[in-house]
Design a protein around this motif. Structure first.
Motif, PDB file in Angstrom:
ATOM      1  N   ILE A 120       0.851  -1.273  -0.013  1.00 49.81           N
ATOM      2  CA  ILE A 120       0.076  -0.072   0.033  1.00 49.81           C
ATOM      3  C   ILE A 120       0.832   1.320   0.098  1.00 49.81           C
ATOM      4  N   HIS A 121       2.001   1.113   0.570  1.00 52.08           N
ATOM      5  CA  HIS A 121       3.049   2.350   0.400  1.00 52.08           C
ATOM      6  C   HIS A 121       3.317   2.924  -1.041  1.00 52.08           C
ATOM      7  N   ASP A 122       3.094   1.951  -1.918  1.00 50.07           N
ATOM      8  CA  ASP A 122       3.451   2.408  -3.427  1.00 50.07           C
ATOM      9  C   ASP A 122       2.424   3.454  -3.927  1.00 50.07           C
ATOM     10  N   PHE A 123       1.273   3.475  -3.222  1.00 51.80           N
ATOM     11  CA  PHE A 123       0.231   4.292  -3.952  1.00 51.80           C
ATOM     12  C   PHE A 123      -0.089   6.009  -3.369  1.00 51.80           C
ATOM     13  N   GLN A 124      -0.841   6.363  -4.013  1.00 50.63           N
ATOM     14  CA  GLN A 124      -1.157   7.780  -3.784  1.00 50.63           C
ATOM     15  C   GLN A 124      -2.752   7.762  -3.976  1.00 50.63           C
ATOM     16  N   ALA A 125      -3.457   8.589  -2.943  1.00 50.00           N
ATOM     17  CA  ALA A 125      -4.929   8.924  -3.265  1.00 50.00           C
ATOM     18  C   ALA A 125      -5.253  10.218  -2.934  1.00 50.00           C
ATOM     19  N   LEU A 157      -5.036   1.524  -5.709  1.00 50.54           N
ATOM     20  CA  LEU A 157      -4.807   0.671  -4.409  1.00 50.54           C
ATOM     21  C   LEU A 157      -5.954  -0.446  -4.158  1.00 50.54           C
ATOM     22  N   PHE A 158      -7.093  -0.122  -4.566  1.00 45.89           N
ATOM     23  CA  PHE A 158      -8.025  -1.315  -4.412  1.00 45.89           C
ATOM     24  C   PHE A 158      -7.809  -2.502  -5.365  1.00 45.89           C
ATOM     25  N   GLN A 159      -7.169  -2.011  -6.565  1.00 48.82           N
ATOM     26  CA  GLN A 159      -6.700  -3.394  -7.577  1.00 48.82           C
ATOM     27  C   GLN A 159      -5.808  -4.143  -6.565  1.00 48.82           C
ATOM     28  N   GLN A 160      -4.810  -3.614  -5.960  1.00 48.78           N
ATOM     29  CA  GLN A 160      -4.000  -4.280  -5.279  1.00 48.78           C
ATOM     30  C   GLN A 160      -4.570  -4.802  -4.112  1.00 48.78           C
ATOM     31  N   LEU A 161      -5.285  -4.174  -3.092  1.00 53.68           N
ATOM     32  CA  LEU A 161      -5.882  -4.817  -2.054  1.00 53.68           C
ATOM     33  C   LEU A 161      -6.782  -6.181  -2.598  1.00 53.68           C
ATOM     34  N   LYS A 162      -7.449  -6.161  -3.506  1.00 59.58           N
ATOM     35  CA  LYS A 162      -8.430  -7.242  -3.874  1.00 59.58           C
ATOM     36  C   LYS A 162      -7.527  -8.286  -4.471  1.00 59.58           C
ATOM     37  N   GLN A 163      -6.443  -8.036  -5.052  1.00 57.41           N
ATOM     38  CA  GLN A 163      -5.510  -8.904  -5.687  1.00 57.41           C
ATOM     39  C   GLN A 163      -4.900  -9.729  -4.504  1.00 57.41           C
ATOM     40  N   ALA A 164      -4.386  -9.035  -3.433  1.00 59.65           N
ATOM     41  CA  ALA A 164      -3.497  -9.680  -2.555  1.00 59.65           C
ATOM     42  C   ALA A 164      -4.559 -10.316  -1.194  1.00 59.65           C
ATOM     43  N   ALA A 165      -5.804  -9.908  -1.443  1.00 60.67           N
ATOM     44  CA  ALA A 165      -6.963 -10.580  -0.337  1.00 60.67           C
ATOM     45  C   ALA A 165      -8.297 -10.789  -1.168  1.00 60.67           C
ATOM     46  N   PRO A 166      -8.254 -12.014  -1.986  1.00 63.66           N
ATOM     47  CA  PRO A 166      -9.595 -12.041  -2.587  1.00 63.66           C
ATOM     48  C   PRO A 166     -10.521 -12.272  -1.767  1.00 63.66           C
ATOM     49  N   GLY A 167     -11.889 -12.231  -2.037  1.00 62.58           N
ATOM     50  CA  GLY A 167     -13.017 -12.515  -1.223  1.00 62.58           C
ATOM     51  C   GLY A 167     -13.417 -14.023  -1.292  1.00 62.58           C
ATOM     52  N   ILE A 168     -14.662 -14.328  -0.724  1.00 58.97           N
ATOM     53  CA  ILE A 168     -15.010 -15.669  -0.699  1.00 58.97           C
ATOM     54  C   ILE A 168     -14.965 -16.582  -2.110  1.00 58.97           C
ATOM     55  N   LEU A 169     -14.486 -17.558  -2.006  1.00 57.77           N
ATOM     56  CA  LEU A 169     -14.493 -18.240  -3.356  1.00 57.77           C
ATOM     57  C   LEU A 169     -13.372 -17.635  -4.330  1.00 57.77           C
ATOM     58  N   THR A 211     -13.164 -14.523  -5.226  1.00 55.99           N
ATOM     59  CA  THR A 211     -13.680 -13.521  -6.043  1.00 55.99           C
ATOM     60  C   THR A 211     -12.753 -12.219  -5.704  1.00 55.99           C
ATOM     61  N   LYS A 212     -12.507 -11.319  -6.855  1.00 55.20           N
ATOM     62  CA  LYS A 212     -11.747 -10.153  -6.538  1.00 55.20           C
ATOM     63  C   LYS A 212     -12.788  -8.877  -6.152  1.00 55.20           C
ATOM     64  N   ALA A 213     -13.935  -9.038  -6.891  1.00 56.43           N
ATOM     65  CA  ALA A 213     -14.924  -8.111  -6.731  1.00 56.43           C
ATOM     66  C   ALA A 213     -15.052  -7.485  -5.325  1.00 56.43           C
ATOM     67  N   ILE A 214     -15.370  -6.235  -4.909  1.00 56.21           N
ATOM     68  CA  ILE A 214     -15.940  -6.063  -3.593  1.00 56.21           C
ATOM     69  C   ILE A 214     -17.296  -6.000  -3.687  1.00 56.21           C
ATOM     70  N   LYS A 215     -17.798  -6.538  -2.682  1.00 56.81           N
ATOM     71  CA  LYS A 215     -19.365  -6.927  -2.766  1.00 56.81           C
ATOM     72  C   LYS A 215     -20.293  -5.820  -2.497  1.00 56.81           C
ATOM     73  N   TRP A 216     -19.753  -4.894  -1.420  1.00 56.67           N
ATOM     74  CA  TRP A 216     -20.729  -4.011  -0.894  1.00 56.67           C
ATOM     75  C   TRP A 216     -19.702  -2.819  -0.233  1.00 56.67           C
ATOM     76  N   ASN A 217     -20.440  -1.697   0.211  1.00 60.98           N
ATOM     77  CA  ASN A 217     -19.922  -0.968   1.035  1.00 60.98           C
ATOM     78  C   ASN A 217     -19.391  -1.526   2.389  1.00 60.98           C
TER      79      ASN A 217
END
Length: 161
Positions: free
Chosen positions: A4-9, A106-118, A120-126
């Motif tokens: 995460i230290h490689d990103f800006q927002a 940043l969220f591309q990286q987060l989803k790649q590093a920690a996929p969801g159930i089964l 899945t890379k997508a975030i399901k909700w807020n």
């Protein structure tokens, strides 16, 4: 692999924030919304931040309007809402996309590093949450329904490392 230290927002006021400033901190990153059934979690997130910030925890909120258009306001309105209704003092960023072709890197990286159930890379909700180690790598991903207080054991574990 990046951390995460490689990103800006952009902050709520539109200024770029280098996430490298959080190096050495345990970071809880959350995609947020002001008109969601999970919006009361802002209070729990603020409680965690106040309880553990002196030990090295920082909570970062990233408003997102991709789920039921539940974050329609401007960045200024979002900040005012969070401060007035939940006393939020942790850093909030400009509204972003967490899924789709305009996903913030940043969220591309987060989803790649920690996929969801089964896997899945997508975030399901807020209020999907990512807990990040002091070195910037993802420790865990938590579903929207996971209340902030349920993360205490993991947060304390990372703070003790």
């Amino acid at each position: 692999m990046a951390d995460i230290h490689d990103f800006q927002a952009d902050s709520l006021d539109g200024k770029p924030v280098d996430l490298a400033q959080y190096r050495g901190k345990v970071v809880l990153i959350v995609n947020t919304a002001s008109a969601c059934g999970y919006t009361p979690q802002y209070q729990g997130l603020e409680t965690l931040y106040r309880r553990y910030r002196e030990q090295g925890l920082v909570v970062l909120g990233f408003p997102c309007n991709q789920f039921g258009a539940q974050e329609p306001g401007t960045n200024t309105e979002i900040g005012a809402f969070c401060e007035k209704n939940f006393g939020v003092t942790f850093p909030l960023f400009a509204r972003i996309d967490v899924n789709g072709s305009n996903t913030h890197p940043l969220f591309q990286q987060l989803k790649q590093a920690a996929p969801g159930i089964l896997g899945t890379k997508a975030i399901k909700w807020n209020f999907t949450k990512f807990l990040v180690r002091r070195d910037g790598t993802v420790f865990a991903r938590y579903a929207s329904a996971s209340k902030p207080q349920k993360l205490v054991t993991d947060i304390e574990k990372l703070l003790a490392e």
